[in-house]
Design a protein around this motif. Structure first.
Motif, PDB file in Angstrom:
ATOM      1  N   SER A 101      42.337  36.196  44.780  1.00  0.00           N
ATOM      2  CA  SER A 101      41.201  36.170  43.857  1.00  0.00           C
ATOM      3  C   SER A 101      41.665  36.256  42.409  1.00  0.00           C
ATOM      4  O   SER A 101      41.193  35.522  41.542  1.00  0.00           O
TER       5      SER A 101
ATOM      6  N   ARG B 269      43.381  33.015  41.353  1.00  0.00           N
ATOM      7  CA  ARG B 269      42.409  31.940  41.122  1.00  0.00           C
ATOM      8  C   ARG B 269      41.782  32.043  39.733  1.00  0.00           C
ATOM      9  O   ARG B 269      41.404  31.042  39.128  1.00  0.00           O
TER      10      ARG B 269
ATOM     11  N   GLU C 212      43.599  39.097  49.881  1.00  0.00           N
ATOM     12  CA  GLU C 212      42.416  38.515  49.255  1.00  0.00           C
ATOM     13  C   GLU C 212      42.324  38.908  47.776  1.00  0.00           C
ATOM     14  O   GLU C 212      41.915  38.107  46.923  1.00  0.00           O
ATOM     15  N   GLU C 213      42.725  40.143  47.468  1.00  0.00           N
ATOM     16  CA  GLU C 213      42.705  40.601  46.074  1.00  0.00           C
ATOM     17  C   GLU C 213      43.660  39.762  45.221  1.00  0.00           C
ATOM     18  O   GLU C 213      43.310  39.328  44.113  1.00  0.00           O
TER      19      GLU C 213
END
Length: 895
Positions: free
Chosen positions: A414, A417, A410-411
């Motif tokens: 993120s 993105r 997820e890091e």
């Protein structure tokens, strides 16, 4: 009737009728088969018995209607003991009534008759039993001394097909049952055995240490602590469950219920169908039935268990570590064998016990993606690079990921993105000069990748300052890492350019250049340097020394030189060790998308999967079939790791006409010739006074021209008194540039010397590049210009500065090379404007080729420093040579 029959049962019936009507003696087995088909009587025909005692001929008075039926399976044998004798009685229950066997005589060899009904005896042992009791009164008597043999030879066999009651043996009481664990220690078993082309399935129930075929009528006996024999009641409900689980798995088994066999049977081709036995075995095991004998079947290497897989994804150092547990019963499968099976398009994997596990289709598809995305470490571990995080996100189920792996994934997602909002980097105070905005963005991007230990590809257009962005980044690394020793691999021709840029923008960077015959002596003590430079050529020779050191970063300049994954250069650079890697190129894709694979697989191992995967999934669809979906998918995958700005994108920050310098360092032979002539010319100037020089400018001009010719090529001297090897560093640099740029840009090459253009033309021809040429000798100039402007196959034009400096419109070109800079920069500007003029839609880059520490280098520096000669350039009519006709200025060129 056989010919008219369309039903197989009817055809068999009429065939049996014909067979039994013959007077020939046939085998009893065939007669039994014929009778079985006859009894079915599918048409419901009436059946009569002829009574010869009434009439020898068949007539209404001698016929009696009868029925043919199968013998009920209700035969019972009772064993009892009276004194020293055992009594044996046998009966059969028909239509709810018991009949002693001796009351039912055998007729027509295979039947017993009860009133008008004839019952067919199929089993030979049953037939023998009837015949035995037809010869006795109501029972048999066996002396106790003979009973054991009678039991062994007769009763044991009969127990398989009829119920035998041992009336003289008491039934087990609860205490005896508990002591022997008969009901607590039971096991359902299916034994498999071969019988010709068939596989027999023998359902069996084990009670303690006694095994009983479920389809037999065998009794179970036990002995208590006192040696007393007792009879154990079989668990008929449990045994019936085994039968029901078998017959539901194949229609053939249902039909075999009527047969007096202890087993079921199935042809091996049906039995060994993969989708059959795997599913059936799993169902039986789920009902706690053991299967024994599968691996004893000839020519059978299949494992009898469906595969079970457990996947666990952990977060490692720059990698996601995937633990895969592959179980087939007690056997294990390795990832290497699984990969081999998938590569061979096979659904069979060799397990550690030598058997073949059968892979479900969904596994094949999943693991094909796993293997293409990652690298096998050992039998049960796979590594997937963090840069290939999309593979984890796309192919791996969430429950497989550990909490840490989920957080890391997820890091990364993120950060990616929000890549357009990366944290700006403060330029190091050790950097001399300034960065343009887009160059500072490049530094920020390099720093962003560094935070994740991601490699990348800096792919800005030529002339946008990729070198100084990397230099600024190396300076920034000083405050981040303790050991900031970096390796730069580059073409030999660019070593001096890097050396010059480092000196100009970051003189504090400690640089070591690995060149010369004794360079390997310098391969120790690297850590005292910030940057090590080595050419691709020398890397191949020195790889065994360089691979022993772990660098902070490895930079590959002009990284398209490793675009072939099979090349020695690619193999060499992949042996180097570093914390991270950056490739630098203006042309990341020259021939195919495989060029991109080679460079990014070096910068980010694992990002694009294996070579075969990339070729199958991207290269073939994109290059061969222009597959838009695959192209967009590849773009998304590599976007975070490639930074490419074109001149058009950053046009506001660039002069419209971009001019850069490429330094071409002389090789030893060429340098020796230059130094010899320079010394001679310097001594000539030193002994002349100022007036003599002004009065004989032709001698001075001739000497300067000769030095400029040597910078181009010693062959231009046209002298036979040179015994040293002749070198031309500019031609080498130029050929390298043309090979790299001509597929994408048209190129103009200017030189003052026609003889130099001839040498370039010959060198290009060796690489199958045909160049147009325009000199003072060219008659049809317009034809040459038209060919260059309109013919896409004509990529290069050679022009003498005098013949082509003015009056030409060559807007098809976007690259202009000035091989030997002219004394008058205004004349050079006019030459560049052959491409940079009205009608030009592309940005134009002019590149001067300069030999460092030569007369042309000194003139360039004087121009850059706005010396008197540069200050006086006010028009193209000005001749700066005249301004040099004084002793002090001439000598300054050689200081």
């Amino acid at each position: 009737m056989i010919w008219k029959s369309k039903d197989i049962t009817e055809s068999q019936f009429f065939t049996a009728l014909h067979f039994l009507g013959q007077n020939t003696i046939e085998e009893s087995k065939q007669q039994i088969t014929a009778f079985k088909k006859l009894i079915k009587n599918p048409l419901g025909l009436e059946i009569y018995q002829h009574d010869k005692s009434l009439s020898q001929t068949i007539g209404a008075n001698s016929l009696t209607q009868i029925t043919l039926r199968e013998l009920p399976k209700t035969i019972l044998i009772d064993i009892d003991r009276v004194g020293r004798f055992f009594t044996v009685r046998s009966s059969i229950q028909i239509a709810g009534q018991d009949h002693a066997l001796q009351q039912l005589p055998v007729v027509f060899d295979y039947f017993i008759q009860l009133q008008q009904h004839f019952y067919f005896i199929e089993h030979a042992q049953i037939l023998a039993l009837f015949k035995l009791f037809n010869t006795t009164a109501d029972h048999l008597i066996v002396h106790q001394s003979k009973f054991e043999g009678f039991n062994k030879d007769f009763l044991v066999a009969m127990e398989e097909i009829v119920e035998v009651n041992y009336l003289h043996i008491p039934k087990a009481n609860s205490k005896q049952i508990k002591e022997q664990q008969f009901y607590n220690d039971t096991e359902s078993i299916i034994y498999l055995e071969e019988s010709g082309d068939y596989i027999n399935l023998i359902p069996t129930m084990r009670y303690a240490d006694v095994e009983v075929p479920v389809r037999s009528r065998r009794s179970i006996f036990g002995f208590d602590k006192n040696g007393q024999k007792f009879l154990v009641k079989r668990d008929l409900e449990a045994e019936l469950k085994i039968i029901s689980l078998i017959i539901k798995q194949h229609p053939y088994f249902q039909e075999q219920l009527d047969e007096d066999f202890q087993h079921f049977y199935l042809h091996r081709k049906h039995f060994l169908e993969l989708d059959w036995f795997l599913n059936v075995f799993e169902d039986w095991r789920n009902h706690h039935i053991s299967i024994i004998g599968f691996n004893e079947i000839k020519a059978n290497k299949f494992n009898s268990f469906k595969g079970k897989i457990a996947i666990h994804v952990l977060s490692g150092q720059n990698w996601f570590n995937v633990n895969v547990d592959l179980q087939f019963g007690k056997s294990k499968g390795s990832l290497k064998n699984l990969q081999k099976a998938i590569r061979n398009k096979s659904k069979f994997i060799t397990l550690d016990d030598g058997t073949q596990g059968i892979l479900p289709e969904e596994w094949l598809n999943k693991f094909e993606q796993f293997f293409l995305a990652g690298e096998i470490i050992d039998d049960s571990h796979l590594q997937i690079a963090e840069t290939n995080y999309t593979a984890i996100d796309q192919y791996f189920e969430e429950q497989w990921l550990s909490q840490i792996a989920k957080e890391r994934l997820e890091e990364i997602k993120s950060k990616i993105r929000n890549i357009d909002q990366v944290k700006p980097v403060i330029l190091s105070k050790d950097f001399i000069g300034e960065l343009r905005n887009y160059q500072h963005d490049g530094l920020n991007w390099l720093n962003f990748l560094d935070e994740f230990n991601f490699g990348g590809c800096l792919a800005d257009d030529m002339g946008l300052g990729k070198t100084i962005q990397v230099i600024a980044f190396i300076l920034d690394q000083r405050k981040k890492v303790k050991n900031n020793c970096n390796l730069l691999v580059l073409p030999t021709t660019l070593i001096f350019n890097w050396k010059n840029e480092l000196k100009k923008f970051a003189p504090s960077i400690k640089v070591l250049i690995l060149q010369g015959a004794d360079r390997q002596k310098n391969t120790f003590g690297f850590d005292q340097y910030d940057l090590i430079l080595v050419s691709y050529h020398n890397l191949l020779t020195d790889i065994n020394h360089l691979k022993k050191h772990t660098f902070n970063y490895i930079f590959l300049d002009e990284s398209q030189q490793i675009k072939n994954p099979e090349s020695q250069r690619y193999q060499a650079v992949t042996k180097l060790s570093a914390r991270n890697r950056i490739v630098i190129t203006g042309t990341p894709i020259e021939n195919s998308t495989m060029d991109l694979f080679a460079q990014l697989s070096f910068a980010n191992p694992g990002l694009l999967g294996s070579k075969k995967y990339f070729k199958d999934v991207y290269t073939t669809p994109i290059d061969g079939f222009s597959n838009k979906k695959r192209l967009e998918e590849l773009q998304r995958k590599v976007k975070p790791f490639i930074l490419r700005r074109t001149k058009t994108e950053v046009a506001k920050e660039l002069p419209a006409k971009n001019e850069i310098v490429l330094y071409c360092e002389m090789k030893p032979a060429q340098r020796h010739i230059y130094d010899t002539y320079e010394k001679e010319f310097r001594e000539f100037i030193s002994v002349k006074d100022g007036d003599e020089i002004r009065k004989s400018p032709m001698h001075v001009l001739k000497g300067l021209t000769k030095l400029r010719q040597i910078c181009n090529s010693t062959k231009l001297l046209k002298t036979d008194d040179l015994s040293v090897e002749q070198d031309a560093c500019k031609i080498e640099m130029l050929i390298e540039q043309v090979l790299d740029k001509s597929p994408y840009q048209k190129i103009i090459i200017f030189s003052q010397f026609v003889s130099m253009l001839n040498l370039i033309e010959t060198a290009l021809a060796k690489h199958d590049i045909t160049a147009l040429k325009l000199t003072g000798q060219t008659r049809d100039r317009q034809h040459i210009v038209t060919q260059f402007q309109e013919n896409e196959t004509q990529r290069v034009i050679l022009i003498s500065l005098k013949a082509g400096g003015t009056g030409l419109n060559l807007t098809a070109a976007s690259l202009v090379y000035l091989v030997d800079p002219w004394w008058n920069p205004a004349v050079e500007a006019q030459a560049i404007d052959r491409a940079f003029r009205i009608g030009q839609a592309k940005d134009v880059t002019a590149i001067r080729l300069i030999c460092p520490d030569t007369v042309e280098d000194k003139i360039m520096k004087l121009q850059a420093n706005k010396t008197a000669i540069a200050d006086n350039i006010i028009s193209s009519t000005y001749n700066p040579i005249a301004d040099f006709m004084n002793k002090e200025r001439l000598l300054s060129l050689f200081q």
